[in-house]
Motif scaffolding. Structure first.
Motif, PDB file in Angstrom:
ATOM      1  N   ASP A  38       0.929  -1.270   0.026  1.00  0.00           N
ATOM      2  CA  ASP A  38      -0.062  -0.151   0.096  1.00  0.00           C
ATOM      3  C   ASP A  38       0.917   1.192  -0.080  1.00  0.00           C
ATOM      4  N   LEU A  39       1.828   1.418   0.697  1.00  0.00           N
ATOM      5  CA  LEU A  39       2.907   2.309   0.937  1.00  0.00           C
ATOM      6  C   LEU A  39       3.503   2.629  -0.375  1.00  0.00           C
ATOM      7  N   GLN A  40       4.162   1.323  -0.993  1.00  0.00           N
ATOM      8  CA  GLN A  40       4.958   1.350  -2.340  1.00  0.00           C
ATOM      9  C   GLN A  40       4.111   2.059  -3.508  1.00  0.00           C
ATOM     10  N   ILE A  41       2.806   1.561  -3.554  1.00  0.00           N
ATOM     11  CA  ILE A  41       1.688   1.945  -4.762  1.00  0.00           C
ATOM     12  C   ILE A  41       1.635   3.551  -4.607  1.00  0.00           C
ATOM     13  N   CYS A  42       1.308   3.969  -3.107  1.00  0.00           N
ATOM     14  CA  CYS A  42       1.110   5.467  -3.149  1.00  0.00           C
ATOM     15  C   CYS A  42       2.424   6.189  -3.395  1.00  0.00           C
ATOM     16  N   LEU A  43       3.500   5.717  -2.857  1.00  0.00           N
ATOM     17  CA  LEU A  43       4.796   6.471  -3.209  1.00  0.00           C
ATOM     18  C   LEU A  43       4.992   6.792  -4.609  1.00  0.00           C
ATOM     19  N   ALA A  44       4.667   5.706  -5.431  1.00  0.00           N
ATOM     20  CA  ALA A  44       4.742   5.749  -6.805  1.00  0.00           C
ATOM     21  C   ALA A  44       4.100   6.628  -7.434  1.00  0.00           C
ATOM     22  N   MET A  45       2.520   6.546  -6.873  1.00  0.00           N
ATOM     23  CA  MET A  45       1.603   7.743  -7.396  1.00  0.00           C
ATOM     24  C   MET A  45       2.207   9.091  -7.077  1.00  0.00           C
ATOM     25  N   PHE A  46       2.519   9.400  -5.732  1.00  0.00           N
ATOM     26  CA  PHE A  46       3.045  10.681  -5.297  1.00  0.00           C
ATOM     27  C   PHE A  46       3.875  11.242  -6.448  1.00  0.00           C
ATOM     28  N   LEU A  47       5.020  10.268  -6.616  1.00  0.00           N
ATOM     29  CA  LEU A  47       6.426  10.869  -7.369  1.00  0.00           C
ATOM     30  C   LEU A  47       6.052  11.061  -8.839  1.00  0.00           C
ATOM     31  N   ALA A  48       4.999  10.288  -9.211  1.00  0.00           N
ATOM     32  CA  ALA A  48       4.502  10.422 -10.920  1.00  0.00           C
ATOM     33  C   ALA A  48       3.663  11.829 -10.833  1.00  0.00           C
ATOM     34  N   GLN A  49       2.755  11.783 -10.121  1.00  0.00           N
ATOM     35  CA  GLN A  49       2.082  13.000 -10.183  1.00  0.00           C
ATOM     36  C   GLN A  49       2.676  14.382  -9.908  1.00  0.00           C
ATOM     37  N   TYR A  50       3.819  14.254  -9.499  1.00  0.00           N
ATOM     38  CA  TYR A  50       4.713  15.438  -8.838  1.00  0.00           C
ATOM     39  C   TYR A  50       5.737  15.535  -9.998  1.00  0.00           C
ATOM     40  N   GLY A  51       5.730  14.384 -11.016  1.00  0.00           N
ATOM     41  CA  GLY A  51       6.679  14.580 -12.315  1.00  0.00           C
ATOM     42  C   GLY A  51       7.963  14.017 -12.016  1.00  0.00           C
ATOM     43  N   ASP A  52       8.082  13.368 -11.003  1.00  0.00           N
ATOM     44  CA  ASP A  52       9.420  12.820 -10.522  1.00  0.00           C
ATOM     45  C   ASP A  52       9.705  11.315 -11.207  1.00  0.00           C
ATOM     46  N   LYS A  53      10.620  11.200 -12.027  1.00  0.00           N
ATOM     47  CA  LYS A  53      11.073   9.892 -12.667  1.00  0.00           C
ATOM     48  C   LYS A  53      11.073   8.768 -11.874  1.00  0.00           C
ATOM     49  N   ARG A  54      11.496   8.972 -10.475  1.00  0.00           N
ATOM     50  CA  ARG A  54      11.976   7.825  -9.700  1.00  0.00           C
ATOM     51  C   ARG A  54      10.509   7.153  -9.285  1.00  0.00           C
ATOM     52  N   CYS A  55       9.557   7.586  -9.997  1.00  0.00           N
ATOM     53  CA  CYS A  55       8.101   6.637  -9.758  1.00  0.00           C
ATOM     54  C   CYS A  55       8.326   5.562 -10.533  1.00  0.00           C
ATOM     55  N   LEU A  56       9.332   5.447 -11.516  1.00  0.00           N
ATOM     56  CA  LEU A  56       9.467   4.341 -12.557  1.00  0.00           C
ATOM     57  C   LEU A  56      10.026   3.095 -11.520  1.00  0.00           C
ATOM     58  N   LYS A  57      11.185   3.648 -10.896  1.00  0.00           N
ATOM     59  CA  LYS A  57      11.826   2.693  -9.950  1.00  0.00           C
ATOM     60  C   LYS A  57      11.009   2.130  -8.878  1.00  0.00           C
ATOM     61  N   GLU A  58      10.137   3.070  -8.375  1.00  0.00           N
ATOM     62  CA  GLU A  58       9.357   2.564  -7.386  1.00  0.00           C
ATOM     63  C   GLU A  58       8.209   1.740  -7.810  1.00  0.00           C
ATOM     64  N   LEU A  59       7.741   1.912  -8.969  1.00  0.00           N
ATOM     65  CA  LEU A  59       6.793   1.262  -9.764  1.00  0.00           C
ATOM     66  C   LEU A  59       7.427  -0.269  -9.809  1.00  0.00           C
ATOM     67  N   ALA A  60       8.556  -0.522 -10.431  1.00  0.00           N
ATOM     68  CA  ALA A  60       9.271  -1.708 -10.502  1.00  0.00           C
ATOM     69  C   ALA A  60       9.268  -2.465  -9.473  1.00  0.00           C
ATOM     70  N   LYS A  61       9.237  -1.959  -8.179  1.00  0.00           N
ATOM     71  CA  LYS A  61       9.261  -2.659  -6.928  1.00  0.00           C
ATOM     72  C   LYS A  61       7.750  -3.515  -6.683  1.00  0.00           C
ATOM     73  N   LEU A  62       6.859  -3.203  -7.327  1.00  0.00           N
ATOM     74  CA  LEU A  62       5.729  -3.793  -7.020  1.00  0.00           C
ATOM     75  C   LEU A  62       5.673  -4.901  -8.162  1.00  0.00           C
ATOM     76  N   ASN A  63       6.519  -5.830  -7.889  1.00  0.00           N
ATOM     77  CA  ASN A  63       6.822  -7.262  -8.536  1.00  0.00           C
ATOM     78  C   ASN A  63       6.031  -8.598  -8.504  1.00  0.00           C
ATOM     79  N   HIS A  64       5.209  -8.475  -7.640  1.00  0.00           N
ATOM     80  CA  HIS A  64       4.510  -9.732  -7.260  1.00  0.00           C
ATOM     81  C   HIS A  64       3.655 -10.105  -8.512  1.00  0.00           C
ATOM     82  N   THR A  65       3.169 -11.316  -8.655  1.00  0.00           N
ATOM     83  CA  THR A  65       2.392 -11.764  -9.887  1.00  0.00           C
ATOM     84  C   THR A  65       1.085 -11.040  -9.662  1.00  0.00           C
ATOM     85  N   ASP A  66       0.091 -11.064 -10.751  1.00  0.00           N
ATOM     86  CA  ASP A  66      -1.179 -10.555 -10.669  1.00  0.00           C
ATOM     87  C   ASP A  66      -1.937 -11.541  -9.698  1.00  0.00           C
ATOM     88  N   ALA A  67      -1.789 -12.627  -9.752  1.00  0.00           N
ATOM     89  CA  ALA A  67      -2.482 -13.677  -8.892  1.00  0.00           C
ATOM     90  C   ALA A  67      -2.141 -13.348  -7.462  1.00  0.00           C
TER      91      ALA A  67
END
Length: 503
Positions: A347-376
């Motif tokens: 939950d914290l990880q996805i919100c951090l990615a969202m915050f960074l993205a909407q702020y225009g910070d490319k670090r969001c891509l790195k944070e997004l990559a940490k959400l690496n579990h399977t869809d299942a």
């Protein structure tokens, strides 16, 4: 995570030393490897098996050793918890054990005094199952005690049975609703929730007065919160929330046995007020929550990440994006985060990615990559709605940073996997939103047409799209033609909706 590792991580150095002494007393031979295995696990040594057994043929011996260590851990925990816990329910249990021992050794007078004290405390804690055991014991030995009449004990026993029956009905109703909500949340089962809750209450013959305690209130709020989350409309449960708020205000104190329920109620109230854009009220609940957990190790570990998430979201939607980002980054860097629930970390990880993205910070891509579990995994642990939002956010972030081919690929994959589910659950608004995104990807200049913009703005008229997270997604699309960032647009939309509600 490995169950044995999770158990070991519950222990601090003092606990570990006590457990090692416990093992030393139990070990009958000097070549037992359980303490060595414990040290290897505590040090995160991935080569446990090789260091304990040189031959690969000893896999069975290694797993048997792990099983024995886990059994001993559970035994140690049960003994230590019973002996040292300051929880008042354990105090009642200790008095029952002592009372039984005294009765068996013919010390009747002191035994009944001990049991009467235990009964009084159990009544205060609403521990009806313990009162049941105490009264059974007192009735069994009533013939040797003249201080209390059998008729009085029988009357209390029958009254307590009624209380137990009420509690059982509430627990059965709660379990049934949780099971049905899980089927909706994780499996996409189609159910009329209003009818489900109403029919469940009738089925178990539950009266309104039965809900007037901390545990029942917590159970109601859990169900209500899930209901609002599924429909993304927290105004649907406002009546429950207001009654809950009045209830805890009228009860100025609570005891330790109610602590978990009281903290959970505060958390749900804080979340409701956040989602309803009542940020100051949410922060008041969070302040109360933190005051209660900061000096309580057990509840601090359980609630801290959830608390930090709501703190950050309150900061973010009030224009303090930098502070919100710092709050989440600090929480995720804590040493103790590895023993927290993985769902809270995600939950914290996805919100951090969202915050960074909407702020225009490319670090969001790195944070997004940490959400690496399977869809299942995400569907099972976080729910279908959370998983769908994650995929939509990924597509929007790739669009924002001009990874168009990747965004198209993700959109195509999403449609293949979730279109049928969204149609079956009548989530037309998600499919509609997706169609707007797809139109942009196929023809970017379309966002400057008046028709496209009017269609996007029309989404704001839907009641469920006034939820702060839905406003976030709509802001992302508006930012495709607007000169402002999606974060600036989000704040504008949130303020517009808040002002509209106030009017």
């Amino acid at each position: 995570m490995d169950t044995l590792v999770e158990l070991v991580n519950l222990f601090n150095e003092s606990d570990l030393n006590s457990f090692k002494e416990f093992l030393k007393h139990k070990n009958k031979r000097i070549d037992v490897k359980n303490i060595r295995l414990l040290n290897l696990i505590k040090n995160d040594d991935i080569n446990n098996e090789k260091k304990l057994y040189k031959s690969s043929k000893n896999k069975d011996a290694y797993h048997a050793l792990r099983k024995r260590l886990q059994d001993n851990l559970l035994l140690f925990l049960s003994q230590r918890t019973f002996e040292t816990s300051s929880n008042e329910a354990y105090e009642v249990l200790r008095m029952v054990v002592v009372g039984r021992f005294l009765l068996e050794n013919n010390l009747t007078k002191v035994a009944f005094k001990c049991l009467s004290k235990a009964e009084k405390l159990a009544g205060k804690l609403e521990q009806f199952n313990l009162i049941h055991e105490i009264l059974l014991l007192k009735i069994q030995y009533a013939h040797v005690d003249v201080s209390e009449s059998l008729a009085a004990m029988e009357e209390r026993f029958l009254a307590n049975q009624s209380n137990m029956q009420r509690e059982v009905k509430l627990n059965l109703a709660y379990a049934y609703l949780r099971k049905e909500l899980s089927a909706i949340h994780h499996g996409g089962k189609i159910v009329n929730l209003t009818a489900l809750i109403s029919n469940t209450v009738k089925r178990y013959k539950i009266a309104v007065v039965d809900f007037m305690n901390y545990k029942s209130l917590y159970q109601i709020l859990f169900i209500a919160n899930e209901y609002a989350s599924i429909y993304q409309d927290y105004t649907l449960i406002e009546g429950y929330i207001r009654r809950s708020h009045r209830f805890i205000q009228n009860l100025n104190q609570h005891n330790e046995s109610h602590a978990f329920y009281y903290l959970s109620i505060l958390y749900y109230l804080a979340n409701f007020n956040l989602r309803s854009r009542r940020f100051s009220e949410s922060e008041v609940c969070l302040a109360q929550l933190f005051n209660l957990i900061e000096n309580n190790k057990r509840y601090y570990q359980l609630f801290y990440l959830r608390y930090q998430l709501l703190v950050a979201l309150n900061q973010y939607f009030q224009g303090e994006s930098k502070l919100a980002i710092a709050t989440l980054e600090k929480a995720l860097k804590m040493k103790s985060v590895r023993i927290c629930k993985q769902e809270d970390i995600e939950d914290l990880q996805i919100c951090l990615a969202m915050f960074l993205a909407q702020y225009g910070d490319k670090r969001c891509l790195k944070e997004l990559a940490k959400l690496n579990h399977t869809d299942a995994w995400y569907e099972k642990k976080m729910g279908m709605l959370w998983t769908i939002r994650k995929h939509l956010m990924e597509i929007l972030i790739h669009i924002q940073f001009q990874n168009i081919d990747l965004a198209l690929s993700r959109l195509s994959s999403f449609k293949r996997k979730y279109s049928q589910y969204l149609k079956s659950t009548h989530e037309d608004r998600v499919l509609f939103f997706l169609s707007l995104v797809e139109k942009y990807l196929l023809k970017p200049e379309i966002v400057f047409s008046a028709t496209y913009q009017k269609t996007v703005f029309s989404m704001l008229e839907a009641r469920e799209n006034k939820d702060i997270f839905n406003l976030n997604f709509i802001a992302w699309i508006i930012a495709l033609w607007d000169k402002r960032t999606s974060y600036e647009i989000t704040l504008d939309l949130v303020n517009q909706v808040t002002d509209h509600i106030a009017d």
